[in-house]
Design a protein around this motif. Structure first.
Motif, PDB file in Angstrom:
ATOM      1  N   PHE A   1     -10.512 -23.373  30.390  1.00  0.00           N
ATOM      2  CA  PHE A   1     -11.421 -24.345  29.783  1.00  0.00           C
ATOM      3  C   PHE A   1     -12.873 -23.969  30.080  1.00  0.00           C
ATOM      4  CE2 PHE A   1     -13.790 -28.405  30.097  1.00  0.00           C
ATOM      5  CZ  PHE A   1     -13.657 -28.823  28.789  1.00  0.00           C
ATOM      6  N   MET A   2     -13.150 -23.565  31.307  1.00  0.00           N
ATOM      7  CA  MET A   2     -14.508 -23.168  31.667  1.00  0.00           C
ATOM      8  C   MET A   2     -14.932 -21.903  30.930  1.00  0.00           C
ATOM      9  SD  MET A   2     -14.295 -24.042  35.763  1.00  0.00           S
ATOM     10  CE  MET A   2     -15.780 -23.135  36.158  1.00  0.00           C
ATOM     11  N   MET A   3     -14.028 -20.963  30.767  1.00  0.00           N
ATOM     12  CA  MET A   3     -14.343 -19.750  30.012  1.00  0.00           C
ATOM     13  C   MET A   3     -14.617 -20.078  28.552  1.00  0.00           C
ATOM     14  SD  MET A   3     -14.486 -17.288  32.096  1.00  0.00           S
ATOM     15  CE  MET A   3     -14.629 -15.987  30.872  1.00  0.00           C
ATOM     16  N   LEU A   4     -13.845 -21.022  27.993  1.00  0.00           N
ATOM     17  CA  LEU A   4     -14.075 -21.451  26.609  1.00  0.00           C
ATOM     18  C   LEU A   4     -15.453 -22.072  26.462  1.00  0.00           C
ATOM     19  CD1 LEU A   4     -13.128 -22.046  23.714  1.00  0.00           C
ATOM     20  CD2 LEU A   4     -12.099 -24.160  24.581  1.00  0.00           C
ATOM     21  N   LEU A   5     -15.842 -22.899  27.429  1.00  0.00           N
ATOM     22  CA  LEU A   5     -17.162 -23.517  27.384  1.00  0.00           C
ATOM     23  C   LEU A   5     -18.267 -22.465  27.454  1.00  0.00           C
ATOM     24  CD1 LEU A   5     -16.726 -26.651  29.705  1.00  0.00           C
ATOM     25  CD2 LEU A   5     -16.841 -26.592  27.206  1.00  0.00           C
ATOM     26  N   LEU A   6     -18.051 -21.429  28.256  1.00  0.00           N
ATOM     27  CA  LEU A   6     -19.036 -20.356  28.366  1.00  0.00           C
ATOM     28  C   LEU A   6     -19.206 -19.637  27.031  1.00  0.00           C
ATOM     29  CD1 LEU A   6     -20.833 -19.132  30.573  1.00  0.00           C
ATOM     30  CD2 LEU A   6     -19.023 -17.459  31.010  1.00  0.00           C
ATOM     31  N   VAL A   7     -18.095 -19.387  26.347  1.00  0.00           N
ATOM     32  CA  VAL A   7     -18.144 -18.745  25.030  1.00  0.00           C
ATOM     33  C   VAL A   7     -18.841 -19.661  24.019  1.00  0.00           C
ATOM     34  CG1 VAL A   7     -16.740 -17.907  23.105  1.00  0.00           C
ATOM     35  CG2 VAL A   7     -16.112 -17.315  25.452  1.00  0.00           C
ATOM     36  N   LEU A   8     -18.514 -20.950  24.054  1.00  0.00           N
ATOM     37  CA  LEU A   8     -19.141 -21.901  23.134  1.00  0.00           C
ATOM     38  C   LEU A   8     -20.641 -22.011  23.379  1.00  0.00           C
ATOM     39  CD1 LEU A   8     -16.481 -24.789  23.077  1.00  0.00           C
ATOM     40  CD2 LEU A   8     -16.957 -23.093  21.289  1.00  0.00           C
ATOM     41  N   LEU A   9     -21.058 -21.946  24.639  1.00  0.00           N
ATOM     42  CA  LEU A   9     -22.485 -21.994  24.946  1.00  0.00           C
ATOM     43  C   LEU A   9     -23.203 -20.780  24.360  1.00  0.00           C
ATOM     44  CD1 LEU A   9     -24.965 -23.164  26.326  1.00  0.00           C
ATOM     45  CD2 LEU A   9     -24.238 -22.058  28.449  1.00  0.00           C
ATOM     46  N   ALA A  10     -22.605 -19.603  24.531  1.00  0.00           N
ATOM     47  CA  ALA A  10     -23.199 -18.397  23.944  1.00  0.00           C
ATOM     48  C   ALA A  10     -23.284 -18.526  22.426  1.00  0.00           C
ATOM     49  CB  ALA A  10     -22.373 -17.168  24.339  1.00  0.00           C
TER      50      ALA A  10
ATOM     51  N   PRO B   1     -18.972 -27.635  37.405  1.00  0.00           N
ATOM     52  CA  PRO B   1     -19.370 -26.489  36.570  1.00  0.00           C
ATOM     53  C   PRO B   1     -19.046 -26.690  35.097  1.00  0.00           C
ATOM     54  CG  PRO B   1     -17.526 -25.914  38.018  1.00  0.00           C
ATOM     55  CD  PRO B   1     -18.042 -27.227  38.479  1.00  0.00           C
ATOM     56  N   SER B   2     -17.933 -27.365  34.803  1.00  0.00           N
ATOM     57  CA  SER B   2     -17.601 -27.635  33.403  1.00  0.00           C
ATOM     58  C   SER B   2     -18.612 -28.595  32.777  1.00  0.00           C
ATOM     59  CB  SER B   2     -16.189 -28.223  33.299  1.00  0.00           C
ATOM     60  OG  SER B   2     -15.219 -27.311  33.759  1.00  0.00           O
TER      61      SER B   2
ATOM     62  N   ALA C   1     -25.088 -28.174  28.783  1.00  0.00           N
ATOM     63  CA  ALA C   1     -25.947 -27.183  28.150  1.00  0.00           C
ATOM     64  C   ALA C   1     -25.620 -27.051  26.663  1.00  0.00           C
ATOM     65  CB  ALA C   1     -25.794 -25.838  28.859  1.00  0.00           C
ATOM     66  N   ILE C   2     -24.319 -27.015  26.334  1.00  0.00           N
ATOM     67  CA  ILE C   2     -23.901 -26.911  24.932  1.00  0.00           C
ATOM     68  C   ILE C   2     -24.403 -28.106  24.130  1.00  0.00           C
ATOM     69  CG2 ILE C   2     -21.906 -26.931  23.382  1.00  0.00           C
ATOM     70  CD1 ILE C   2     -20.369 -25.453  25.638  1.00  0.00           C
TER      71      ILE C   2
END
Length: 330
Positions: free
Chosen positions: A14-23, A283-284, A290-291
């Motif tokens: 889930f955290m990795m998905l959020l990182l991709v969505l933020l980018a 962190p999530s 941010a998103i």
């Protein structure tokens, strides 16, 4: 054992998905605006040794730093809200609702109106204003312990009191209010690299301290009696984490103004999806915050382009219905 491992894997995914969505959100924000820019142009500008044309200037000096500011502000407000919800044992707590943002706002307005030449002092004064407001709310809500209903009532009262102070300053100094009014609405217009440099240390230190205290927040969210039984110094933890929340909120407010509902909406969404373990929730929340702010700022820029809607208005438009939903559910 397998269930715990699966839960951990899901949270990390889930955290990795959020990182991709933020980018992805930041890339979309770089592309769209009053003048659309191609992805190839953005890629070339980000890796170019020098700026060559107007589009390069727009990307590097306007859109990119504005995106970074939006990310830092969103992460700060979301984590601040998550901390306050644990500390105050209230799912409806966030920096604006419980008066923390109002404290930072009043301190900021005092500097902007009475001492306009010392605007570099706004972040420091905003922190003390936010901390004072948080302590005031906590003191007013304390009566043989803290109850969620008293937190909300005390927060509303403190926010109203501090808001009246802001209004008084705006009335008495009507010739100086233009900059303060734009700041109070909450927006990211004209934010560039200087604001990134000012905000980054507050966000970095605040997030580091928040993540460091994640385990304590998880224990604290179980209730005071349980936390004491597990050996947690409850009041010390509550004071320290309130200071961290105030630091994060003050940094965000000093740069972006009074943006509401990020700290309320984001932690709730994350909590519904991955649970109440603050080692993952914080962190999530930072990533999702941010998103949310990058997307909201982009919507505000392109919806009525070339007219820009401040991000604070966009967040209020979507955040207020969510707050009412939570209020009805609880």
């Amino acid at each position: 054992m397998k269930e715990a491992t699966g839960r951990k894997a899901f949270r990390m995914s889930f955290m990795m998905l959020l990182l991709v969505l933020l980018a992805g959100a930041m890339i979309i924000s770089l592309v769209f605006g009053s003048a659309d820019i191609t992805l190839s142009k953005i890629w070339h500008t980000l890796w170019a040794s020098q700026l060559q044309d107007t589009q390069d200037m727009v990307i590097w000096n306007i859109r990119l730093p504005r995106n970074i500011v939006a990310s830092l502000v969103g992460a700060s407000l979301a984590v601040s809200g998550a901390i306050l919800q644990a500390v105050m044992k209230n799912p409806l707590a966030d920096p604006q609702i419980v008066g923390v943002s109002s404290g930072a706002g009043l301190a900021g307005v005092i500097i902007l109106i009475l001492f306009p030449g010392y605007d570099y002092l706004v972040p420091g004064f905003a922190f003390f204003g936010a901390m004072a407001a948080a302590l005031m709310v906590y003191a007013l809500a304390w009566k043989n312990g803290v109850r969620p209903s008293r937190i909300i009532l005390a927060g509303v009262a403190v926010a109203a009191f501090l808001g009246s102070g802001i209004s008084a300053l705006l009335v008495f100094y009507g010739d100086r209010v233009q900059g303060a009014l734009l700041w109070m609405v909450g927006g990211l217009a004209a934010r560039s690299w200087p604001q990134v440099y000012v905000l980054f240390p507050y966000t970095a230190v605040g997030l580091f301290l928040a993540f460091l205290g994640a385990r304590r927040l998880t224990i604290l969210s179980l209730g005071d009696e349980t936390a004491k039984g597990l050996g947690l110094p409850v009041e010390q933890t509550r004071f320290m984490m309130t200071a961290v929340a105030a630091l994060l909120a003050a940094g965000a407010v000093s740069i972006a103004g009074l943006i509401g509902f990020v700290g309320l909406v984001v932690p709730h969404i994350v909590r519904l999806l991955i649970g109440n373990d603050y080692a993952y929730l914080l962190p999530s929340s930072a990533l999702l915050g941010a998103i949310v702010l990058v997307v909201s700022d982009t919507v505000g820029r392109v919806m009525l382009s070339p007219i820009e809607i401040p991000v604070g208005i966009i967040m209020a438009f979507f955040g207020a219905p969510f707050f009412l939903y939570l209020l009805r559910r609880d």
